[in-house]
Design an enzyme around this catalytic site. Structure first.
Site, PDB file in Angstrom:
ATOM      1  N   ASP A 478    -140.077 -48.051 -11.187  1.00  0.00           N
ATOM      2  CA  ASP A 478    -139.701 -49.307 -10.536  1.00  0.00           C
ATOM      3  C   ASP A 478    -140.933 -50.064 -10.027  1.00  0.00           C
ATOM      4  OD1 ASP A 478    -137.965 -51.257  -9.665  1.00  0.00           O
ATOM      5  OD2 ASP A 478    -136.739 -49.910  -8.448  1.00  0.00           O
ATOM      6  N   ASP A 548    -130.519 -55.721 -11.502  1.00  0.00           N
ATOM      7  CA  ASP A 548    -129.907 -55.057 -10.354  1.00  0.00           C
ATOM      8  C   ASP A 548    -128.460 -55.496 -10.158  1.00  0.00           C
ATOM      9  OD1 ASP A 548    -132.040 -53.487  -9.655  1.00  0.00           O
ATOM     10  OD2 ASP A 548    -132.774 -54.791  -8.062  1.00  0.00           O
TER      11      ASP A 548
END
Length: 729
Positions: A478, A548
């Site tokens: 990430d 997301d």
């Protein structure tokens, strides 16, 4: 060899069975662009390069009063000696001048495609897959060489381009701008298309007509970004999903980029893509070489869909690498939306038990497993297991997961550092920063300075230790912010504008090293979802967390837009709880599954709290996904109905041998007394009979494509159906 050199006319012809690309060396100096498009046998340059005197266009060549660089269609133009359009590059010499005069010196043609050192790029596995042309130009006054690199694939309608500057002289120069490619097309009757968005709303499609002067998309965020993908396309006015000419560009780069389109007063269109020149300077010392990222150029005469299928094949087979490139991916459960930071080993084991019972194949532990990481305010950089949460460590949890018949995966964020961390207290100069200036936080974190070799070495060794500490089969990598105060304590003042690009080179070195050390790990790239969904990351990590936002309705647009360039096998897609955490919408579990099943299926929900009916639904959909997974991951995509144009969305994947296909149909809002909907399928064999969901009767492929598949409209919002199309023996 599909690159020919006509010595008499000084013309290069790059071609395969479907496309041609022509370059002519004009006046023995200037590479001029003649043509790019459908295959032609030959062309007469006089029919393309028609010189005409234009007021205020300088005469560049003595004795040829009609010739001007201002009107010449060029391959890699400069500024300052006659061409007033956007330049592809700009150098600054030791006397402060930015004037250059590069002229053709030589060329080389050879089979295959050379590796680009330090940067991701498309590749070949066999020399006979492609051919390469390198045109060398020289500025004799500066002693600088400029190499224009072209590769054409024999079985793909793809040309790759990049450039390299070589300092062959005795004085340093500064590179202020370096596009990876530039091309002048001979008219401006185009639309242009790009993918825009923001966090949780990535890669929405925007198409608009070209206008005079400059249209541009870019990122100066230190990443390819949620806001603009490093992709742009020119479309003929009549181009649609299935028809018309399309010219697509994509940059194999994950940092700051710029794509520009300029229309001049004479309706010439200049198209370029490369590193964003804003806040960029690179010092090139004698004996050094600077290499640009690579641009991927795709031509389609079969509309946007044809362009997409070419990009998909190229990215899937000749950009993605590793043992997972040609494999379907395991169905995963990620614990994040179920627990956030607040989990115990016991809770994780309960989720693993439930996941195993449902048929899930990979359990992923997300953020919160290290340091004092109980929220997003601390501990990035302190990559030591929190024994209060995981008393038996990563290995203990991974071993338990394996006893349940699943693989184990882990979330990491290696590029970041928290000010509240032991690492920051030891090395406050290891972050990107400018001395004396505020260090701007985003998500309470700073960037590690990957332009520094010592920091890169620390990242490599730290995560080598972590990945060796447990049986880890998957890593979610990430990166949850964009760059500010872009400076490095390790670089001198004159090199500070190299920082952002050096960061990318450092990141690529890290990824190259770790993926080589751990080839058995499936790496998934993530940047707050889709903030770094680009070919550069796919070179190291064959899939990306698409967004997301896991809301099924919004995901239709995100996945549809993403599919313009990127194949389904590169997209991570999860089923989450409702109300959805991003938009608060309630959608049926069946639709959530069907949207995620159009990519790499995963789950991110409190599955140990599911009802009996919900468990039955998930088991059923997982079982069906296994039937269609190969089709979704490796089939040819045909988009049928766009979520940007109405309440219906549909797409399908067709096996390469046309023996099988799967059609996904989604209805967002129901309508009263609706008309009959017929989905006109594509990509089937018109002479073959197919059954739908193994139910009689059978239909010829031409009937399904020309008349269509009748879809019964369900009187319910957020509905979906999947149709399995099977050829009869």
């Amino acid at each position: 060899m599909p690159i020919e050199w006509n010595e008499q006319d000084k013309i290069f012809h790059l071609y395969n069975q479907r496309i041609s690309y022509f370059i002519q060396i004009v006046h023995g100096k200037y590479p001029a662009h003649l043509y790019w498009g459908s295959r032609v046998q030959a062309l007469q340059p006089a029919s393309i390069l028609i010189y005409k005197s234009r007021a205020f266009s300088p005469t560049t060549e003595p004795g040829d009063p009609k010739f001007s660089l201002d009107t010449l269609p060029q391959e890699y133009p400069a500024f300052g000696n006659g061409d007033f359009r956007l330049p592809a590059y700009q150098l600054r010499t030791r006397d402060g001048s930015t004037i250059t005069e590069f002229a053709y010196d030589s060329h080389e043609i050879f089979p295959g495609k050379p590796h680009i050192k330090g940067l991701p790029a498309a590749y070949v596995e066999e020399e006979n897959e492609a051919d390469t042309l390198v045109i060398t130009m020289v500025d004799s006054l500066l002693g600088i060489g400029l190499n224009l690199h072209y590769t054409i694939y024999r079985d793909l309608d793809v040309i790759t381009r990049s450039v390299s500057f070589e300092n062959l002289g005795s004085h340093q120069v500064e590179i202020h701008k370096c596009m990876s490619m530039s091309i002048d097309l001979h008219h401006s009757n185009w639309d242009w298309l790009h993918l825009h968005g923001t966090w949780a709303r990535e890669r929405h499609i925007e198409r608009q007509p070209l206008h005079h002067e400059t249209q541009m998309i870019s990122s100066a965020r230190g990443a390819s970004s949620h806001q603009h993908n490093p992709f742009v396309a020119l479309l003929s006015k009549n181009a649609s999903e299935n028809h018309g000419e399309v010219f697509g560009l994509s940059l194999v780069y994950s940092g700051n980029f710029e794509a520009s389109i300029e229309v001049d007063p004479f309706e010439t269109t200049r198209l370029a893509i490369g590193i964003n020149p804003f806040d960029f300077i690179w010092i090139l010392k004698p004996g050094e070489t600077f290499q640009s990222p690579e641009a991927l150029m795709v031509f389609s005469k079969e509309g946007i869909g044809g362009m997409s299928r070419t990009f998909h094949r190229l990215l899937r087979t000749r950009v993605c690498r590793g043992i997972y490139r040609d494999k379907t991916r395991p169905i995963l459960l990620n614990n994040w939306e179920a627990t956030r930071f607040h989990f115990t080993e016991e809770k994780l084991k309960q989720l693993a038990d439930a996941a195993s019972d449902l048929g899930i194949e990979l359990f992923v532990l997300d953020d919160g497993w290290f340091g004092q990481r109980n929220n997003d305010k601390s501990s990035l950089g302190d990559w030591v297991v929190n024994r209060k949460k995981l008393p038996h460590g990563l290995k203990g949890l991974a071993d338990y997961v394996q006893t349940k018949g699943m693989k184990f995966g882990l979330w990491v964020e290696p590029e970041m550092i928290s000010p509240d961390s032991d690492l920051y207290r030891r090395h406050p100069d290891w972050c990107l920063h400018v001395k004396g200036r505020n260090r701007t936080l985003s998500r309470n974190q700073l960037f590690l300075d990957l332009s520094r070799e010592d920091v890169c070495d620390w990242v490599i060794e730290t995560f080598t230790t972590i990945f060796n500490s447990a049986p880890i089969n998957y890593v979610k990598w990430d990166m949850n912010r964009n760059m500010t105060e872009v400076g490095s304590a390790a670089l001198p003042r004159e090199r500070q504008k190299e920082t952002a690009h050096r960061y990318m080179l450092g990141l690529y070195r890290i990824l190259g090293t770790l993926t080589k050390r751990f080839p058995e790990i499936l790496f998934e790239s993530c940047s707050g979802g889709g903030g770094r969904f680009d070919p550069g990351m796919l070179y190291y990590m064959p899939q990306t967390w698409t967004s997301d936002d896991t809301d099924a309705v919004e995901r239709l647009k995100i996945q549809y837009g993403t599919s313009l360039v990127y194949p389904a096998v590169t997209m991570g897609a999860h089923v989450s709880d409702v109300p959805n955490q991003q938009v608060g919408r309630n959608t049926p579990l069946k639709m959530r599954c069907h949207v995620a099943m159009a990519a790499n299926l995963g789950f991110e929900m409190n599955i140990d709290k599911l009802s009996k009916d919900e468990r039955v639904t998930i088991k059923r959909e997982i079982k069906f996904y296994h039937q269609i997974q190969e089709l979704v991951c490796f089939g040819d995509l045909y988009r049928l109905l766009s979520p940007f144009e109405g309440m219906d969305t549909a797409w399908m994947y067709v096996a390469p041998d046309q023996q099988q296909a799967v059609v996904f149909y989604y209805r967002i809002l129901a309508a009263p007394n609706p008309p009959l909907l017929r989905l006109k399928l594509r990509g089937l064999n018109p002479k073959v009979k197919y059954r739908i969901n193994n139910v009689a009767p059978a239909y010829f492929g031409d009937e399904l494509m020309k008349i269509g598949l009748a879809v019964t409209q369900i009187k319910k919002d957020f509905s979906s159906e999947i149709f399995l199309i099977q050829a009869m023996e």
